[in-house]
Design an enzyme around this catalytic site. Structure first.
Site, PDB file in Angstrom:
ATOM      1  N   SER A  86       0.786  -1.111  -0.111  1.00 40.76           N
ATOM      2  CA  SER A  86       0.005   0.031  -0.135  1.00 40.76           C
ATOM      3  C   SER A  86       0.931   1.223   0.092  1.00 40.76           C
ATOM      4  CB  SER A  86      -0.841  -0.088   1.045  1.00 40.76           C
ATOM      5  OG  SER A  86      -1.951   1.056   1.121  1.00 40.76           O
ATOM      6  N   HIS A 189      -8.611   1.270  -0.245  1.00 36.49           N
ATOM      7  CA  HIS A 189      -8.553   0.337  -1.520  1.00 36.49           C
ATOM      8  C   HIS A 189      -9.756  -0.177  -1.918  1.00 36.49           C
ATOM      9  CE1 HIS A 189      -4.149   0.630  -1.059  1.00 36.49           C
ATOM     10  NE2 HIS A 189      -4.197   0.389   0.065  1.00 36.49           N
TER      11      HIS A 189
END
Length: 386
Positions: A86, A189
């Site tokens: 991430s 996300h």
């Protein structure tokens, strides 16, 4: 072969930079602070856990910690690859030379602030789903109205969505799995982060991108990416799409990685690597006390593939499903990143790709076969031996 890993959100904690600060690193951290527009010295030393959990603070703090700890390492082997989870992809991208460390901090500060804003309305959350059959887990996630935000491998999936959907998942958990709510501000996300993606695109548009040295193993699908513009494009899209850390680890295995060093604030990715890639030596760089071990690993696992190429590589399945082989015939030379076919799951068709170029020697499955996650599909002779 060595891989440098950079952790993602959730790894931050109060005082995380205190052990790393000295006269030399303080000047570097002040430079990072100026780029991010945030007092990272205070964030990394005196702010409380509650303060550094704020997404707008946590993201630049994590990237700064990774980059700062990396400055204490010796020169890396030329074939080192980089991967980040991430927000950790920003540290990995800077270390691979795609952008400067100042640009990484500047852009990630925009990302953190934009994701914090997007997380506020509508409110969302994330919950880790540990264990259980993957099909059953994914069906339960879909039934609740959540989506898979992180597929971390080693039996860990993270679901995300609006708070009412998260609550439905907690009330009706998948059989054989344990749920652990995550202390994050929103449904990262997922499509709820679309406004943050647009803000990040504007900030990234001012960056001059260079090709990656060694390559970035991309969160999107585990592909090894070297083109700088493609790396940036994937960083932008990653904000609102799932993190496929499981695919990243499969690629690390396929590349022949023998050791990983996880940068500060280290721990989570090292644990995942040890479970998913038991033959790989994994070092967590938590404090400067771990630097001697990291230096040893760099020396012992330095390996230039150009001098001693592996004779062949295996292409593995990115997920469980039914294999659909493309028309590529044995004997054909394929380029790195080429799609050889798809794996059909209940929900989607997922490309399976080569990591290295070479000659397709043989298929290890037949078209229409059911395949498992990580199952070998094809064998390639490397260019040096083809």
């Amino acid at each position: 072969m060595l891989a440098i890993l950079a952790p993602g959100q959730g790894s931050q904690r109060s005082g995380v930079l205190q052990p790393w600060l000295n006269d030399d690193t303080l000047a570097t951290l002040q430079r990072y602070s100026k780029a991010a527009g945030i007092d990272l010295v205070a964030a990394g030393t005196t702010m409380s856990d509650a303060e550094v959990t704020d997404t707008a603070i946590a993201q630049p703090l994590i990237v700064a910690a990774s980059l700062l700890s990396a400055t204490q390492l010796p020169q890396l082997p030329t074939d080192t690859v980089f991967a980040g989870h991430s927000v950790g992809e920003f540290a990995a991208t800077a270390l691979a030379g795609v952008m400067s460390d100042e640009d990484a901090l500047r852009v990630v500060a925009v990302r953190g602030a934009a994701m914090a804003t997007a997380a506020a309305s509508p409110a969302g959350g994330m919950v880790a789903v540990l264990g259980g059959d993957r099909d059953i887990v994914e069906a339960a996630i879909a039934r609740s109205g959540c989506t898979v935000a992180n597929a971390n491998g080693a039996g860990q999936i993270v679901a995300a969505g609006p708070m009412d959907a998260v609550e439905r998942l907690q009330a009706d958990p998948p059989e054989g799995a344990r749920l652990r709510p995550l202390s994050v501000a929103g449904a990262f996300h997922t499509s709820l982060m679309a406004p943050a993606r647009d803000a990040l695109a504007d900030a990234a548009g001012t960056v001059t991108a260079h090709d990656a040295e060694g390559g970035i193993v991309s969160n999107a699908d585990g592909t090894l990416v070297t083109d700088g513009q493609e790396v940036l494009r994937r960083l932008i899209e990653q904000v609102s799409t799932p993190v496929r850390w499981d695919a990243c680890m499969r690629t690390l295995g396929a590349l022949g990685v023998t050791a990983t060093i996880e940068l500060a604030p280290a721990g989570t990715l090292t644990g995942l690597v040890r479970r998913a890639l038991p033959g790989v030596e994994a070092v967590a760089l938590k404090t400067p006390d771990d630097l001697d071990e990291a230096r040893r690993v760099i020396i012992e696992h330095a390996h230039d593939l150009a001098e001693e190429p592996l004779p062949w590589r295996v292409v593995v399945s990115p997920t469980r499903g039914t294999v659909r082989i493309a028309t590529t015939e044995t004997g054909t030379r394929v380029q790195p990143g080429a799609a050889l076919g798809t794996i059909s799951t209940r929900n989607e068709d997922v490309d399976f790709r080569t990591v290295h170029g070479g000659r397709l020697v043989e298929w290890l499955v037949n078209d229409g076969d059911p395949v498992a996650d990580g199952q070998p599909l094809a064998r390639l002779a490397t260019e040096a031996t083809a």
